[in-house]
Design a protein around this motif. Structure first.
Motif, PDB file in Angstrom:
ATOM      1  N   ALA A  88       0.852  -1.188   0.000  1.00  0.00           N
ATOM      2  CA  ALA A  88       0.000   0.000   0.000  1.00  0.00           C
ATOM      3  C   ALA A  88       0.885   1.234   0.000  1.00  0.00           C
ATOM      4  O   ALA A  88       1.906   1.270   0.695  1.00  0.00           O
ATOM      5  CB  ALA A  88      -0.910   0.009   1.223  1.00  0.00           C
ATOM      6  N   GLY A  90       0.917   5.703   0.050  1.00  0.00           N
ATOM      7  CA  GLY A  90       0.181   6.926   0.309  1.00  0.00           C
ATOM      8  C   GLY A  90       0.920   8.102  -0.297  1.00  0.00           C
ATOM      9  O   GLY A  90       2.144   8.216  -0.151  1.00  0.00           O
ATOM     10  N   ALA A  96      -4.399   6.771  -2.059  1.00  0.00           N
ATOM     11  CA  ALA A  96      -3.624   5.599  -1.643  1.00  0.00           C
ATOM     12  C   ALA A  96      -3.688   4.572  -2.764  1.00  0.00           C
ATOM     13  O   ALA A  96      -4.696   4.479  -3.478  1.00  0.00           O
ATOM     14  CB  ALA A  96      -4.176   5.016  -0.351  1.00  0.00           C
ATOM     15  N   ILE A 153      -1.781  12.462   1.871  1.00  0.00           N
ATOM     16  CA  ILE A 153      -1.755  11.314   2.780  1.00  0.00           C
ATOM     17  C   ILE A 153      -0.367  11.234   3.398  1.00  0.00           C
ATOM     18  O   ILE A 153       0.642  11.265   2.699  1.00  0.00           O
ATOM     19  CB  ILE A 153      -2.118  10.013   2.044  1.00  0.00           C
ATOM     20  N   SER A 155       0.417   8.802   6.096  1.00  0.00           N
ATOM     21  CA  SER A 155       0.780   7.492   6.626  1.00  0.00           C
ATOM     22  C   SER A 155      -0.276   6.470   6.232  1.00  0.00           C
ATOM     23  O   SER A 155      -1.466   6.801   6.108  1.00  0.00           O
ATOM     24  CB  SER A 155       0.897   7.565   8.156  1.00  0.00           C
ATOM     25  N   VAL A 156       0.169   5.231   6.009  1.00  0.00           N
ATOM     26  CA  VAL A 156      -0.741   4.108   5.751  1.00  0.00           C
ATOM     27  C   VAL A 156      -0.294   2.940   6.625  1.00  0.00           C
ATOM     28  O   VAL A 156       0.898   2.785   6.910  1.00  0.00           O
ATOM     29  CB  VAL A 156      -0.762   3.681   4.264  1.00  0.00           C
ATOM     30  N   TRP A 158      -1.468  -1.347   7.699  1.00  0.00           N
ATOM     31  CA  TRP A 158      -2.345  -2.514   7.678  1.00  0.00           C
ATOM     32  C   TRP A 158      -2.560  -3.021   9.100  1.00  0.00           C
ATOM     33  O   TRP A 158      -1.634  -3.020   9.914  1.00  0.00           O
ATOM     34  CB  TRP A 158      -1.735  -3.653   6.857  1.00  0.00           C
ATOM     35  N   LEU A 165      -7.040  -1.452   6.228  1.00  0.00           N
ATOM     36  CA  LEU A 165      -5.975  -0.518   5.912  1.00  0.00           C
ATOM     37  C   LEU A 165      -6.377   0.844   6.459  1.00  0.00           C
ATOM     38  O   LEU A 165      -7.491   1.312   6.206  1.00  0.00           O
ATOM     39  CB  LEU A 165      -5.762  -0.422   4.398  1.00  0.00           C
ATOM     40  N   THR A 167      -5.508   4.980   6.728  1.00  0.00           N
ATOM     41  CA  THR A 167      -4.792   6.080   6.089  1.00  0.00           C
ATOM     42  C   THR A 167      -5.076   7.356   6.879  1.00  0.00           C
ATOM     43  O   THR A 167      -6.136   7.495   7.484  1.00  0.00           O
ATOM     44  CB  THR A 167      -5.244   6.277   4.625  1.00  0.00           C
TER      45      THR A 167
END
Length: 458
Positions: A88, A90, A96, A153, A155-156, A158, A165, A167
């Motif tokens: 993933a 961002g 994303a 964005i 930060s991402v 899991w 997910l 974000t």
């Protein structure tokens, strides 16, 4: 929990490698792969560079999906059995992305397989690092774009099980997306609790509990309640922007096997009780800030109320249990940074913490048992609360020797990227031929100079 001890560093941070070739633009963040010797570095040139940790050379590049800088990336956990890697990303373009790549010969590999000499599938899998990565570029598929944020964005992340997910963005919001099936994501929550730019999100290692840090100086925790996500705790304490939050390992590491500094039976028993209480409280949270501090937060376990008994005392079935949680500041690590602390990383193997920031320093900290401690002042019948609030927990009895910990600096280095700021630091497993054991770790730093560097602690 005291954190005032400031002895001289005991170890040295030594250079291992500079990943090659570097980016020609600022690099923001590096994410080690959960089970392969790869690391993903997010760059201002709109790409993610995938480096091999076998030889520290470029393995492949992820590009073409974003219109502005890629600020962050995160590998989806639990994909080994499917034989693919899922990344993933961002971006500052407010979107994303989800990228997929078939791992080829890695599918079905045994847990104990040794990859220090290469990958299953050999050079055909492109993992021996030929330096150009042209063939591998075509194998990264831009599967999904997730739109909704109104601004950059930052930060991402899991969740531990890979179902969700998270974000966060400059638009002050935190989003939670649920993967319903491959390449199909649904927005399940939009939290707008923060009053400023949200800098970072992080998931608890064993619970569906999400943390966020913000420009508004606060940390917030979220949890699902009756099909709706809600804020369950707010941590106030930092005096400036909270740049990073991260949970520790689901298991207590770093203290169980430390050399005994006080071998009395009473102390050993108290340390056992202390560790049990820590396990009961669950993983702690660490944060860092513009206020130059690094703080550790602990949850106070909720007491289970007794079921009312006796005539006329029936439990109410209408009253629902609150999901709100109480978190308190447990400790502050020794202050060694002179400017903003951008990131901290908590080792899952040793329990040590590494930090970096605007001053270019890299500092390593270790938690240890205090050599001696006793309580002669006020105590609290609730040992968990007293321990969490940094006070002596003696179960209601004064003058009782108890177990306590403190944080010390074990290594410190200046100018890790010369005159440039260091944007990110993390622990990563060593895969190169020089590693001495499968458990050996290295430190990875990512800087404004476009370079990613690997370091060892000796």
């Amino acid at each position: 929990m005291s954190s005032l001890s400031l002895p001289s560093p005991q170890q040295t941070i030594k250079p291992l490698a500079t990943l090659n070739p570097p980016s020609t633009a600022r690099t923001w963040h590096t994410a080690p792969h959960p089970y392969l010797p790869l690391a993903a570095t997010s760059s201002s040139d709109k790409t993610v560079r995938i480096y091999s940790l076998l030889d520290f050379r470029l393995h492949s590049s992820v590009s073409g999906g974003h219109k502005r800088s890629i600020r962050t990336s995160a590998w989806k956990p639990g994909t080994k059995s499917a034989g693919e890697s899922v990344l993933a990303t961002g971006s500052f373009d407010a979107s994303a992305g989800i990228w997929r790549r078939w791992d080829g010969g890695v599918k079905g590999m045994k847990e104990e397989q040794d990859f220090t000499g290469g990958f299953a599938g050999g050079g055909d899998d492109g993992l021996e690092g030929d330096g150009d990565g042209d063939d591998e570029d075509e194998e990264w598929r831009f599967a999904v774009v997730l739109d909704g944020h109104e601004s950059e964005i930052k930060s991402v992340a899991w969740s531990a099980g890979g179902q969700y997910l998270a974000t966060c963005s400059r638009d002050k919001s935190v989003w939670v997306w649920e993967e319903m099936e491959d390449d199909n994501f649904e927005t399940v929550a939009v939290m707008q609790e923060h009053e400023g730019d949200v800098k970072c999100v992080a998931w608890h290692p064993t619970e569906e509990l999400l943390a966020s840090g913000s420009y508004d100086d606060t940390i917030r925790l979220y949890k699902e309640d009756l099909d709706d996500w809600t804020c369950v705790a707010i941590m106030n304490g930092h005096d400036a922007t909270v740049w990073w939050v991260e949970f520790e390992s689901e298991k207590v590491v770093g203290l169980e096997n430390q050399e005994e500094v006080d071998g009395t039976d009473d102390m050993k028993e108290q340390r056992k009780i202390w560790l049990e209480r820590r396990e009961n409280a669950g993983a702690r949270l660490i944060s860092c800030s513009d206020d130059l501090s690094i703080r550790i937060w602990r949850r106070i376990p909720r007491e289970r109320p007794d079921v009312p008994t006796g005539q006329g005392r029936m439990p109410s079935i209408l009253r629902s249990n609150s999901i709100e949680e109480e978190w308190v500041e447990e400790a502050r690590l020794p202050q060694r940074h002179e400017r903003s602390v951008y990131t901290v990383s908590w080792s899952r193997k040793t329990g040590m913490v590494v930090s970096t920031g605007s001053d270019g320093k890299v500092v390593v900290y270790k938690e240890r048992w205090k050599q001696s401690s006793s309580s002669a002042g006020p105590t609290d019948d609730n040992g968990d609360r007293a321990m969490s609030e940094g006070r002596n927990a003696s179960n209601g009895h004064n003058n009782t020797t108890i177990a306590e910990t403190e944080w010390i600096v074990v290594a410190e280095m200046s100018d890790a990227h010369d005159v440039f700021e260091v944007n990110h630091v993390c622990w990563a497993p060593r895969w190169d031929k020089g590693r001495r054991s499968e458990d050996e770790e290295m430190i990875m730093t990512t800087g404004d100079d476009g370079e990613v560097k690997a370091w060892i602690l000796e």
